[in-house]
Write an enzyme that holds these catalytic residues in place. Structure first.
Site, mmCIF file in Angstrom:
data_model
loop_
_atom_site.group_PDB
_atom_site.id
_atom_site.type_symbol
_atom_site.label_atom_id
_atom_site.label_comp_id
_atom_site.label_asym_id
_atom_site.label_seq_id
_atom_site.Cartn_x
_atom_site.Cartn_y
_atom_site.Cartn_z
ATOM 1 C CG HIS A 1 -2.380 9.981 3.167
ATOM 2 N ND1 HIS A 1 -2.083 10.856 2.162
ATOM 3 C CD2 HIS A 1 -3.736 9.908 3.215
ATOM 4 C CE1 HIS A 1 -3.205 11.318 1.625
ATOM 5 N NE2 HIS A 1 -4.218 10.749 2.244
ATOM 6 C CB CYS B 1 -8.768 15.427 2.190
ATOM 7 S SG CYS B 1 -7.053 15.883 1.839
ATOM 8 N N GLY C 1 0.828 -1.207 0.000
ATOM 9 C CA GLY C 1 0.000 0.000 0.000
ATOM 10 C C GLY C 1 0.857 1.248 0.000
#
Length: 459
Positions: free
Chosen positions: A10, A42, A7
């Protein structure tokens, strides 16, 4: 040292960039299902609303940049199995379907979260979309161009931001949520009420206190949303109910909470030696309660990813804990919160006290001004700060960062009241609004103590 990272958003990006710098001799292999990395989800609402015109700006790292650091990037590779005892993983190349076994010395799990998708009948219809990654964002943009009416399910941060973006784009918007008010996890009612009114005043159909029970459509495309109390016509639906840890791959390999969040210690170590986890896939120490919580925020993720790198060889840097600090701007409302709301503090078992300051933030002689509304939540037994919220048409959101530090340092309302903050008429009053909140709490505590000392009147 061979490091495998699963992954790369962030937490993964933070871990990888720091590990590449700290361990230049390490052999780092990154496995990512998507063909991109480091997407700021976001920013989806800003992209949808046209505030951000270039979607490439929503990425803050690139595969090429990682490779220049000496990292081996396996994009469009899905990890099918992990064997943490024998330190191997099986990955599938999604372009060629070739499966390959890779070995590792250290495993870093940064698989993030995935939108919650309840088994609602009709969910397979076209134009029912999720909102998480870059592909979702592109799909939403494309379909919204041809939609006149759009339904958003879920009144959290992402849902509310999308509602604002769609409304400003001239769409007929319906917002559905099972709770009776918006943003209930982040703000108390007196802070959500003005935002809710602004949405209603702009024509948003607020369907609150109702749960979606079915989607209906014709020719494979959604046309109606049926709830527990009505039905609503729509051209497309965006599901924003919430997120769950994306950790099914690791069940039985590492300890987890019931919701699938991987349990880590303060050094990001899982229950399995040499296996670390960071970001939305795992728990985080929550300072207001002193326990662990699941709080999927980008700020938590980058800190945790950085901590993985520092603690990879031995534990040297502990996680200081989080307050779940976050902020939001909807229309003219600029708001932020940290720690426990009043409702959450009561649910957590605290003997809860609150203090609210609502006042002009500058002296009356200043030519222009704005009203700030600030609320602090505290424990009446210890006087320790537990949470805070702020809202204004001016930007006072940074004050919540200050109060986040105060909660982390276990400050009391008395310490907040007497803390040293500067005064200058352009910015505040001689008593800063943070001081004023502490003073108001002290007054409330004194009044409560006086009430308890009162002797019942004789009959």
């Amino acid at each position: 040292m061979k490091i495998a990272v699963i992954g790369c958003t962030h937490a993964g990006t933070a871990a990888i960039t720091n590990m590449a710098e700290m361990y230049p001799e390490a052999d780092i292999h990154v496995f990512e299902k998507n063909n991109n990395i480091s997407f700021l989800s976001c920013g989806i609402a800003l992209y949808v609303g046209g505030v951000v015109n270039d979607p490439d700006g929503l990425f803050y790292a690139s595969p090429k940049g990682m490779e220049e650091l000496g990292v081996h990037m396996h994009l469009e590779h899905e990890v099918l199995e992990t064997d943490t005892e024998n330190k191997t993983l099986l990955a599938k190349n999604l372009q060629t379907n070739q499966e390959t076994v890779y070995g590792f010395d250290k495993l870093v799990i940064t698989t993030g979260s995935w939108p919650i998708t309840p088994p609602i009948p009709g969910r397979e219809l076209d134009n029912i979309m999720l909102c998480k990654n870059f592909n979702h964002a592109k799909h939403i943009i494309k379909q919204a161009q041809h939609a006149e009416s759009i339904t958003v399910v879920g009144a959290g941060y992402i849902g509310i931001e999308l509602v604002e973006a769609f409304e400003e784009a001239g769409k007929k918007v319906t917002l559905i949520d099972g709770e009776t008010r918006i943003l209930n996890k982040y703000l108390d009612p007196e802070f959500t009420a003005p935002v809710q009114k602004s949405l209603e005043d702009r024509g948003v159909n607020m369907v609150l206190g109702e749960t979606v029970r079915e989607f209906k459509g014709e020719e494979g495309t959604v046309q109606k949303v049926l709830t527990t109390n009505g039905e609503y016509e729509t051209d497309m639906v965006v599901m924003c109910i919430g997120f769950r840890p994306n950790t099914d791959l690791f069940r039985g390999e590492v300890d987890m909470l019931d919701n699938g969040a991987i349990i880590v210690d303060k050094y990001m170590q899982t229950s399995r030696k040499d296996v670390f986890a960071a970001g939305d896939c795992c728990t985080v120490p929550y300072n207001p309660t002193g326990g662990n919580a699941y709080i999927p925020l980008a700020t938590n993720a980058v800190r945790m990813g950085t901590l993985v790198a520092h603690n990879l060889e031995k534990p040297v840097l502990a996680h200081p804990g989080t307050q779940g600090t976050s902020g939001l701007k909807i229309y003219e409302h600029q708001m932020a919160s940290t720690g426990l709301t009043e409702m959450a503090a009561k649910q957590a078992g605290f003997d809860t006290g609150t203090a609210v300051v609502e006042d002009d933030y500058r002296p009356a002689f200043m030519p222009d001004n704005a009203v700030i509304k600030l609320k602090i939540v505290y424990d009446t037994k210890t006087h320790r700060l537990l949470g805070a919220q702020v809202i204004s048409e001016a930007d006072f959101t940074q004050s919540i960062n200050t109060l986040s530090v105060a909660i982390q340092q276990q400050m009391t309302v008395e310490q907040l009241a007497m803390n040293d903050f500067f005064f200058q008429p352009h910015f505040n009053k001689p008593w800063n609004y943070l001081n004023m909140a502490g003073l108001e709490a002290m007054k409330n505590i004194k009044a409560r103590a006086a009430d308890k000392r009162k002797v019942p009147a004789a009959v």
